[in-house]
Design a protein around this motif. Structure first.
Motif, PDB file in Angstrom:
ATOM      1  N   ASP A 139       3.430  -0.039  22.039  1.00  0.00           N
ATOM      2  CA  ASP A 139       2.010  -0.264  22.517  1.00  0.00           C
ATOM      3  C   ASP A 139       2.246  -1.283  23.581  1.00  0.00           C
ATOM      4  O   ASP A 139       2.980  -2.137  23.636  1.00  0.00           O
ATOM      5  CB  ASP A 139       1.170  -0.787  21.397  1.00  0.00           C
ATOM      6  CG  ASP A 139       0.572   0.184  20.578  1.00  0.00           C
ATOM      7  OD1 ASP A 139      -0.112   0.902  20.924  1.00  0.00           O
ATOM      8  OD2 ASP A 139       0.974   0.358  19.518  1.00  0.00           O
ATOM      9  N   PRO A 141      -0.116  -3.813  25.646  1.00  0.00           N
ATOM     10  CA  PRO A 141      -1.752  -4.133  25.955  1.00  0.00           C
ATOM     11  C   PRO A 141      -2.104  -4.265  27.345  1.00  0.00           C
ATOM     12  O   PRO A 141      -1.245  -4.230  28.333  1.00  0.00           O
ATOM     13  CB  PRO A 141      -1.675  -5.549  25.184  1.00  0.00           C
ATOM     14  CG  PRO A 141       0.059  -6.110  25.362  1.00  0.00           C
ATOM     15  CD  PRO A 141       0.534  -4.784  25.302  1.00  0.00           C
ATOM     16  N   SER A 171      -3.103   0.599  25.923  1.00  0.00           N
ATOM     17  CA  SER A 171      -4.269   0.651  25.531  1.00  0.00           C
ATOM     18  C   SER A 171      -5.473   0.687  26.260  1.00  0.00           C
ATOM     19  O   SER A 171      -5.208   0.061  27.426  1.00  0.00           O
ATOM     20  CB  SER A 171      -4.316  -0.762  24.393  1.00  0.00           C
ATOM     21  OG  SER A 171      -3.566  -0.515  23.474  1.00  0.00           O
ATOM     22  N   TRP A 177      -6.170  -2.627  21.281  1.00  0.00           N
ATOM     23  CA  TRP A 177      -4.886  -3.075  21.008  1.00  0.00           C
ATOM     24  C   TRP A 177      -4.920  -4.172  19.815  1.00  0.00           C
ATOM     25  O   TRP A 177      -4.004  -3.975  19.037  1.00  0.00           O
ATOM     26  CB  TRP A 177      -4.136  -3.950  22.185  1.00  0.00           C
ATOM     27  CG  TRP A 177      -3.113  -4.572  22.010  1.00  0.00           C
ATOM     28  CD1 TRP A 177      -1.536  -3.879  22.058  1.00  0.00           C
ATOM     29  CD2 TRP A 177      -2.767  -5.958  21.859  1.00  0.00           C
ATOM     30  NE1 TRP A 177      -0.729  -4.886  21.654  1.00  0.00           N
ATOM     31  CE2 TRP A 177      -1.432  -6.100  21.583  1.00  0.00           C
ATOM     32  CE3 TRP A 177      -3.626  -7.049  21.854  1.00  0.00           C
ATOM     33  CZ2 TRP A 177      -1.109  -7.352  21.476  1.00  0.00           C
ATOM     34  CZ3 TRP A 177      -3.015  -8.061  21.456  1.00  0.00           C
ATOM     35  CH2 TRP A 177      -1.539  -8.429  21.276  1.00  0.00           C
TER      36      TRP A 177
END
Length: 298
Positions: A139, A141, A171, A177
């Motif tokens: 992931d 951010p 995100s 997020w």
């Protein structure tokens, strides 16, 4: 939009931008612009550290030897030079180098791709018939994108050399997020946090067993080590500075031994301001301090 912000600062359309979020290359450009100043003063008490956070509940990341292999694969010195333009240094643990309790006496995982590959083989993750060892989602951010995005892209490319498939998931907004990480619904994420003036405020929260919560910037990765908890508890109440510093040296060493996170280069935090802006806060709290004494001298 970062480019828009840089252009507005360059043209003088913005008088002051604390926590500007600019890249080091932008800083070099703005330093040359007439009437524009760039300073990194005023961030000492914040101590912004970046790290790769792995969800330790996942079987893959629960294995320390896998985390160490990834640490050997990621060249943070390269990242500090290329992405941060040599204006910052690789992180060596949970405390920022500017923290009064910082200790450099910690395990350092030097870049070594051959060692990383051998460790993954030994951990039970050889290259399979499909040409891959394993895959995971990283992931990314949206906040501090100037740092997180290129670091994530580097990690993706670097781990591909080890036949690890990393899918980057950017995100669309901060809330998305936060929800993923705080609900523990993630494999790994780029992350970062402030040390704040004292480690009990900004550092302990990431490692205490009783702080494994569905709250962002807590112990979201799910790490628990009673031995470290004992050290944290002792450091929180110790009043002798020398003894407290020794405790935090042990804490930093233990966090690095356990490879709770893989620390990236420290953040490049800067304030950009025009010549006419006078009396900016100069305390260690910088832009977090009151601005009641700031004025425009035109």
């Amino acid at each position: 939009d970062l480019l828009t912000t840089v252009l507005m600062l360059e043209k003088g359309e913005i008088d002051c931008a604390p926590f500007a979020g600019i890249r080091p290359t932008d800083a070099s450009r703005l330093e040359k612009a007439k009437g524009t100043n760039v300073t990194t003063d005023g961030y000492e008490a914040i101590g912004y550290v970046h790290y790769l956070e792995m969800n330790l509940r996942k079987e893959l990341f629960s294995k320390r030897e896998v985390r160490e292999a990834l640490a050997h694969a990621i060249d943070t010195g390269f990242l500090a030079k290329v992405i941060f333009g040599g204006r910052t240094v690789p992180g060596t643990g949970p405390l920022h180098t500017g923290n009064r309790f910082y200790s450099a006496d910690v395990p350092i995982y030097e870049p070594d791709m051959e060692k990383a590959a051998a460790m993954l083989d030994a951990a039970g993750y050889p290259v399979g018939a499909d040409g891959s060892r394993f895959s995971f989602v990283l992931d990314v951010p949206g906040w501090t994108a100037a740092a997180h995005v290129p670091m994530a892209e580097y990690i993706q490319a670097q781990l591909a050399k080890l036949k690890i498939n990393v899918e980057l998931r950017k995100s669309p907004d901060f809330g998305t997020w936060v929800n993923r990480v705080s609900s523990w619904d993630y494999d790994a994420t780029m992350n970062g946090s402030f040390n704040y003036p004292d480690p009990t405020i900004g550092v302990h929260r990431h490692f205490e067993c009783d702080n494994i919560k569905n709250v962002i910037w807590s112990n979201t990765q799910g790490y628990c080590n009673p031995e470290l908890d004992t050290l944290l508890d002792a450091a929180a109440v110790e009043t002798d500075t020398a003894k407290r510093k020794a405790l935090y040296a042990d804490i930093q060493r233990k966090v690095q031994e356990d490879l709770v996170f893989i620390y990236m280069p420290q953040d490049y935090s800067a304030t950009v301001y025009r010549d006419g802006v006078a009396n900016l806060p100069d305390s260690p709290f910088g832009a977090l301090s009151p601005f009641y004494d700031v004025y425009l001298d035109k």
